[in-house]
Design a protein around this motif. Structure first.
Motif, PDB file in Angstrom:
ATOM      1  N   SER A  39       0.814  -1.218   0.000  1.00 46.89           N
ATOM      2  CA  SER A  39       0.000   0.000   0.000  1.00 46.89           C
ATOM      3  C   SER A  39       0.847   1.267   0.000  1.00 46.89           C
ATOM      4  O   SER A  39       0.313   2.352  -0.197  1.00 46.89           O
ATOM      5  N   HIS A  40       2.134   1.138   0.210  1.00 46.21           N
ATOM      6  CA  HIS A  40       3.012   2.302   0.346  1.00 46.21           C
ATOM      7  C   HIS A  40       3.625   2.626  -1.020  1.00 46.21           C
ATOM      8  O   HIS A  40       4.755   2.261  -1.326  1.00 46.21           O
ATOM      9  N   THR A 153      -7.256   5.267   3.253  1.00 47.63           N
ATOM     10  CA  THR A 153      -7.241   4.228   4.282  1.00 47.63           C
ATOM     11  C   THR A 153      -6.102   3.239   4.123  1.00 47.63           C
ATOM     12  O   THR A 153      -5.994   2.310   4.919  1.00 47.63           O
ATOM     13  N   THR A 154      -5.245   3.402   3.131  1.00 49.54           N
ATOM     14  CA  THR A 154      -4.178   2.431   2.909  1.00 49.54           C
ATOM     15  C   THR A 154      -2.800   2.985   3.224  1.00 49.54           C
ATOM     16  O   THR A 154      -1.820   2.254   3.126  1.00 49.54           O
ATOM     17  N   HIS A 155      -2.690   4.241   3.573  1.00 47.64           N
ATOM     18  CA  HIS A 155      -1.407   4.821   3.954  1.00 47.64           C
ATOM     19  C   HIS A 155      -1.681   6.008   4.869  1.00 47.64           C
ATOM     20  O   HIS A 155      -2.811   6.504   4.941  1.00 47.64           O
ATOM     21  N   LEU A 156      -0.662   6.473   5.568  1.00 41.12           N
ATOM     22  CA  LEU A 156      -0.855   7.471   6.618  1.00 41.12           C
ATOM     23  C   LEU A 156      -0.173   8.803   6.338  1.00 41.12           C
ATOM     24  O   LEU A 156      -0.262   9.711   7.162  1.00 41.12           O
ATOM     25  N   THR A 157       0.505   8.951   5.218  1.00 41.80           N
ATOM     26  CA  THR A 157       1.209  10.206   4.943  1.00 41.80           C
ATOM     27  C   THR A 157       0.241  11.384   4.932  1.00 41.80           C
ATOM     28  O   THR A 157       0.446  12.390   5.626  1.00 41.80           O
ATOM     29  N   GLY A 158      -0.826  11.278   4.140  1.00 42.72           N
ATOM     30  CA  GLY A 158      -1.806  12.356   4.081  1.00 42.72           C
ATOM     31  C   GLY A 158      -2.559  12.521   5.378  1.00 42.72           C
ATOM     32  O   GLY A 158      -2.902  13.644   5.769  1.00 42.72           O
ATOM     33  N   LEU A 165      -2.530  19.937  10.200  1.00 44.62           N
ATOM     34  CA  LEU A 165      -3.295  21.106   9.764  1.00 44.62           C
ATOM     35  C   LEU A 165      -4.553  21.308  10.594  1.00 44.62           C
ATOM     36  O   LEU A 165      -4.847  22.422  11.055  1.00 44.62           O
ATOM     37  N   GLU A 166      -5.320  20.216  10.794  1.00 44.33           N
ATOM     38  CA  GLU A 166      -6.576  20.343  11.532  1.00 44.33           C
ATOM     39  C   GLU A 166      -6.339  20.654  12.999  1.00 44.33           C
ATOM     40  O   GLU A 166      -7.165  21.318  13.634  1.00 44.33           O
ATOM     41  N   SER A 167      -5.224  20.203  13.562  1.00 44.91           N
ATOM     42  CA  SER A 167      -4.917  20.528  14.961  1.00 44.91           C
ATOM     43  C   SER A 167      -4.746  22.024  15.142  1.00 44.91           C
ATOM     44  O   SER A 167      -5.261  22.619  16.111  1.00 44.91           O
ATOM     45  N   CYS A 207      -8.734   8.779  14.682  1.00 43.19           N
ATOM     46  CA  CYS A 207      -9.218   7.394  14.731  1.00 43.19           C
ATOM     47  C   CYS A 207      -8.709   6.584  13.539  1.00 43.19           C
ATOM     48  O   CYS A 207      -8.381   5.398  13.679  1.00 43.19           O
ATOM     49  N   VAL A 208      -8.641   7.200  12.356  1.00 44.95           N
ATOM     50  CA  VAL A 208      -8.116   6.499  11.184  1.00 44.95           C
ATOM     51  C   VAL A 208      -6.654   6.115  11.405  1.00 44.95           C
ATOM     52  O   VAL A 208      -6.229   4.995  11.080  1.00 44.95           O
TER      53      VAL A 208
END
Length: 400
Positions: A39-40, A153-158, A165-167, A207-208
């Motif tokens: 997935s990476h 849902t398959t990687h965490l970079t974004g 940003l949202e924080s 959570c994601v």
């Protein structure tokens, strides 16, 4: 139904969190079994570039095929969804999800084979990696469409980037609420900030992220302890998602046809005889005998014409309202009230009434706007347009 338009934010969030667990799980199991990150694609693209410059041709080919398979999975998801839309299918995304379930089942069957039972083991491992990359590309494209291109849902970079940003956005919003005020009101400002879109999106991304980590942790534990059945939890989970979507699908909302509606067909009511600023809608589902969840009312309201000052929503006795569904409908009624319009709900049952009242519906609408059938609702709507009721509580309708 697996429909982007039907799914509410909470329902999309549950689906995204569930698929993130599957993404992390499948990725780690295939990495431990085949030595490839399926997935990476950023890392695979990096390895592909290194292989082109310095390395055997097989290395560049291997990583290039992983990228190609992931891309083909995304293309297949789009083709399935668009084909379902052209055919007028009720659910655009159930076919890609079912295809993912079948592919994960095939991977589970191959990984369950004892070592040496299948010939050409290295080629088989490559084939498993390519199939898994195709599967996760399929999943990633599907949830991207359902979520409106905001969740992967398959990687965490974004995800990690969006968390940062949202924080900051959430923190700035909180500081703006407390600026120049006593710190004793900080708790109240924090509670008010929790309903802000940035707070909701921040919670979803959080959570994601941890769902992906939990999937990777569980997958690693299963591979080391039960390698031959390591893929079964992922197969069971995707099967559970599809089963729950079939068992409790999400209804859609369509404009009511007075000439063909089963509740009004015998009464000869013609749209031209009704006031032009009265709109009528009905919750619908292709399985008339199947209990279903309410849709995304905010997306529905975005399509309601602005000149309709009274909107009637006919619900089904099979529509299941939990606390979240009741709050969503209350928010829709409050949204219309803020625009000096009214929402009338038709066909409400005693159980639905108790749930909606518990969610605070009477705080944003009149009790008379909860009608047992569509005829009463139409009569109530005409009465509101011709003889507006006095404003009571927070409910209001502009005089005709």
């Amino acid at each position: 139904m697996l429909s982007a338009r039907a799914y509410s934010f909470r329902q999309k969030s549950k689906l995204a969190i569930s698929l993130s667990w599957i993404g992390g799980y499948v990725n780690v199991v295939l990495f431990l079994a085949c030595g490839a990150f399926v997935s990476h694609m950023t890392g695979n693209a990096t390895q592909f570039g290194v292989g082109l410059v310095h390395g055997p041709a097989g290395q560049a080919l291997h990583f290039g095929l992983l990228i190609l398979c992931f891309w083909l999975g995304a293309v297949s998801s789009a083709l399935m969804a668009e084909s379902a839309q052209r055919r007028g299918a009720r659910s655009k995304y159930v076919l890609p999800m079912a295809a993912e379930g079948l592919l994960l089942s095939a991977l589970a069957a191959l990984l369950a084979c004892p070592p040496g039972a299948l010939p050409h083991a290295p080629a088989l491992l490559d084939g498993l990696a390519f199939t898994a990359a195709f599967t996760l590309g399929l999943q990633n494209a599907t949830i991207t469409e359902i979520s409106g291109a905001v969740i992967r849902t398959t990687h965490l970079t974004g995800v990690i980037t969006d968390l940062g940003l949202e924080s900051v956005r959430f923190l700035n919003g909180y500081l703006n609420r407390t600026r120049g005020r006593r710190w004793a009101r900080a708790g109240r400002a924090l509670r008010a900030s929790q309903r802000h879109p940035s707070a909701q999106r921040l919670a979803l991304l959080f959570c994601v992220f941890w769902s992906f980590i939990a999937g990777a942790t569980t997958g690693a534990w299963m591979h080391f302890h039960y390698p031959r059945v390591a893929m079964l939890p992922a197969v069971a989970f995707i099967g559970w998602i599809i089963l729950m979507d079939w068992w409790k699908p999400v209804a859609g909302v369509r404009e009511l046809d007075l000439l063909s509606d089963p509740e009004l067909r015998a009464h000869g009511i013609v749209k031209a005889l009704l006031p032009p600023d009265l709109g009528l809608y009905r919750l619908t589902h292709h399985r008339a005998d199947r209990a279903h969840q309410p849709p995304d009312f905010q997306q529905w309201l975005a399509r309601v014409p602005a000149h309709w000052r009274v909107v009637i929503l006919a619900i089904s006795p099979l529509t299941y309202f939990n606390e979240n569904g009741a709050l969503a409908l209350c928010d829709a009624a409050e949204h219309l009230r803020a625009q000096h319009r009214a929402l009338i709900i038709s066909g409400i049952t005693a159980a639905q009434y108790r749930t909606l009242i518990g969610g605070g519906l009477l705080e944003v609408t009149e009790p008379e706007n909860l009608c047992p059938d569509l005829e009463f609702a139409i009569a109530r709507g005409i009465d509101l347009l011709r003889h507006p009721m006095p404003r009571a509580g927070r409910s209001a309708v502009t005089p005709a």
